[in-house]
Design a protein around this motif. Structure first.
Motif, short mmCIF file in Angstrom:
data_model
loop_
_atom_site.label_atom_id
_atom_site.label_comp_id
_atom_site.label_asym_id
_atom_site.label_seq_id
_atom_site.Cartn_x
_atom_site.Cartn_y
_atom_site.Cartn_z
N UNK A 53 0.84 -1.20 0.00
CA UNK A 53 0.00 0.00 0.00
C UNK A 53 0.88 1.25 0.00
N UNK A 54 1.87 1.27 0.87
CA UNK A 54 2.78 2.41 0.96
C UNK A 54 3.60 2.54 -0.33
N UNK A 55 4.05 1.41 -0.87
CA UNK A 55 4.83 1.43 -2.10
C UNK A 55 4.01 1.96 -3.27
N UNK A 56 2.73 1.61 -3.30
CA UNK A 56 1.86 2.09 -4.37
C UNK A 56 1.74 3.61 -4.34
N UNK A 57 1.64 4.17 -3.14
CA UNK A 57 1.59 5.63 -3.02
C UNK A 57 2.89 6.26 -3.50
N UNK A 58 4.00 5.63 -3.15
CA UNK A 58 5.31 6.12 -3.59
C UNK A 58 5.42 6.06 -5.11
N UNK A 59 4.93 4.97 -5.70
CA UNK A 59 4.97 4.82 -7.15
C UNK A 59 4.18 5.92 -7.86
N UNK A 60 3.15 6.43 -7.16
CA UNK A 60 2.31 7.48 -7.74
C UNK A 60 2.88 8.87 -7.48
N UNK A 110 3.66 10.13 -4.42
CA UNK A 110 3.20 10.71 -3.17
C UNK A 110 4.30 10.74 -2.12
N UNK A 111 4.30 11.83 -1.35
CA UNK A 111 5.13 11.91 -0.15
C UNK A 111 4.17 11.79 1.03
N UNK A 112 4.36 10.77 1.86
CA UNK A 112 3.44 10.53 2.97
C UNK A 112 3.80 11.45 4.15
N UNK A 113 2.85 12.32 4.49
CA UNK A 113 3.02 13.23 5.62
C UNK A 113 2.67 12.52 6.92
N UNK A 114 1.59 11.76 6.90
CA UNK A 114 1.18 11.00 8.08
C UNK A 114 0.35 9.80 7.64
N UNK A 115 0.33 8.79 8.51
CA UNK A 115 -0.45 7.59 8.22
C UNK A 115 -0.95 7.02 9.54
N UNK A 116 -2.25 6.80 9.61
CA UNK A 116 -2.85 6.23 10.82
C UNK A 116 -3.73 5.05 10.43
N UNK A 120 -4.16 12.50 -8.07
CA UNK A 120 -5.25 11.62 -7.64
C UNK A 120 -5.46 10.45 -8.60
N UNK A 121 -5.44 10.74 -9.89
CA UNK A 121 -5.67 9.68 -10.87
C UNK A 121 -4.58 8.61 -10.79
N UNK A 122 -3.32 9.04 -10.63
CA UNK A 122 -2.22 8.09 -10.53
C UNK A 122 -2.29 7.29 -9.24
N UNK A 123 -2.67 7.96 -8.16
CA UNK A 123 -2.79 7.25 -6.88
C UNK A 123 -3.87 6.19 -6.96
N UNK A 124 -5.01 6.55 -7.50
CA UNK A 124 -6.11 5.58 -7.64
C UNK A 124 -5.68 4.42 -8.53
N UNK A 125 -4.94 4.72 -9.59
CA UNK A 125 -4.48 3.69 -10.52
C UNK A 125 -3.55 2.71 -9.82
N UNK A 126 -2.58 3.24 -9.06
CA UNK A 126 -1.61 2.38 -8.38
C UNK A 126 -2.27 1.53 -7.28
N UNK A 127 -3.18 2.13 -6.54
CA UNK A 127 -3.85 1.38 -5.48
C UNK A 127 -4.80 0.34 -6.06
N UNK A 128 -5.39 0.66 -7.19
CA UNK A 128 -6.30 -0.30 -7.84
C UNK A 128 -5.55 -1.55 -8.29
N UNK A 129 -4.27 -1.39 -8.63
CA UNK A 129 -3.47 -2.54 -9.05
C UNK A 129 -3.33 -3.59 -7.95
N UNK A 130 -3.41 -3.14 -6.70
CA UNK A 130 -3.25 -4.08 -5.58
C UNK A 130 -4.42 -5.05 -5.48
N UNK A 131 -5.59 -4.59 -5.91
CA UNK A 131 -6.75 -5.47 -5.95
C UNK A 131 -7.48 -5.66 -4.63
#
Length: 226
Positions: free
Chosen positions: A158-165, A167-173, A194-205
């Motif tokens: 999940x974190x890697x997918x955000x990085x691939x898109x 994203x710089x993670x400011x916080x995560x809870x 947003x579109x890239x983030x959704x695309x990368x997270x969607x790949x995880x299934x």
């Protein structure tokens, strides 16, 4: 994070014989709402809040004159209105446990000790400031809320997918919300599309995005007359 990192050091204190007017001056001059009460040896024996002070005042509809009220309050001492016993924690206590102690005991402050000596005070305002900081409140970016199975090995992708898109993670809870089958993610990020983030997270299934919004989309409302 520990209480010692967020507490107010060397709090202003009063003694049980301090009268109302002097205590009020201490609160106003030092811009505080909590006044620890200590004995002659400096040991905490109680605490007085601004709410306690207000409850000690005559009713707003009293027929007493201002000077009569002042004279009356001159005879009110802290030992007559303080809360005792007062609750405290060691400075090594975690912020989360301190917050939980406040919640369970329905209070908005805790005295802080070091080797059984009063060294500070932490209030609910300090807890709020800490919460805002660690969740990225007030910073620009996007807030992503997502639901994913509560299973080993799902967080890292999940974190890697955000990085691939990008994203710089400011916080995560992460919260379970009384649901043992799923984890609920609250992520503050910036730099990602947003579109890239959704695309990368969607790949995880297995990720369900429940909310995606800009942090500055929340507005403070003012109700009633100015």
């Amino acid at each position: 994070m520990r209480v010692k990192n967020r507490m107010t050091l060397n709090p202003i204190v009063a003694n049980p014989k301090t009268n109302y007017n002097e205590a009020l001056r201490l609160m106003k001059n030092n811009h505080i709402k909590h006044l620890p009460i200590v004995d002659k040896k400096g040991n905490p024996v109680g605490i007085v809040t601004r709410g306690d002070m207000l409850r000690a005042e005559p009713s707003p509809v009293t027929t007493l004159r201002v000077f009569e009220i002042a004279s009356l309050l001159e005879n009110v001492t802290m030992e007559s209105i303080m809360k005792s016993p007062v609750l405290a924690v060691d400075e090594s206590c975690s912020i989360t446990n301190a917050a939980n102690f406040m919640l369970l005991n329905e209070i908005d402050s805790l005295l802080v000790l070091r080797d059984e000596t009063l060294v500070g005070i932490i209030t609910i305002a300090d807890i709020f400031r800490t919460f805002i900081e660690i969740t990225g409140g007030g910073q620009s970016g996007s807030r992503i809320e997502a639901k994913l199975p509560n299973q080993k090995g799902h967080l890292a992708p999940f974190i890697q997918a955000l990085s691939n898109a990008g994203s710089y993670i400011v916080s995560l809870a992460i919260s379970n919300l009384d649901d043992t089958d799923f984890g609920y993610m609250d992520v503050k990020e910036r730099g990602g599309n947003e579109a890239e983030i959704r695309k990368e997270l969607d790949k995880l299934g297995y990720v369900e995005i429940t909310s995606f919004r800009q942090s500055d989309s929340d507005k403070l409302l003012r109700l009633g007359k100015e």
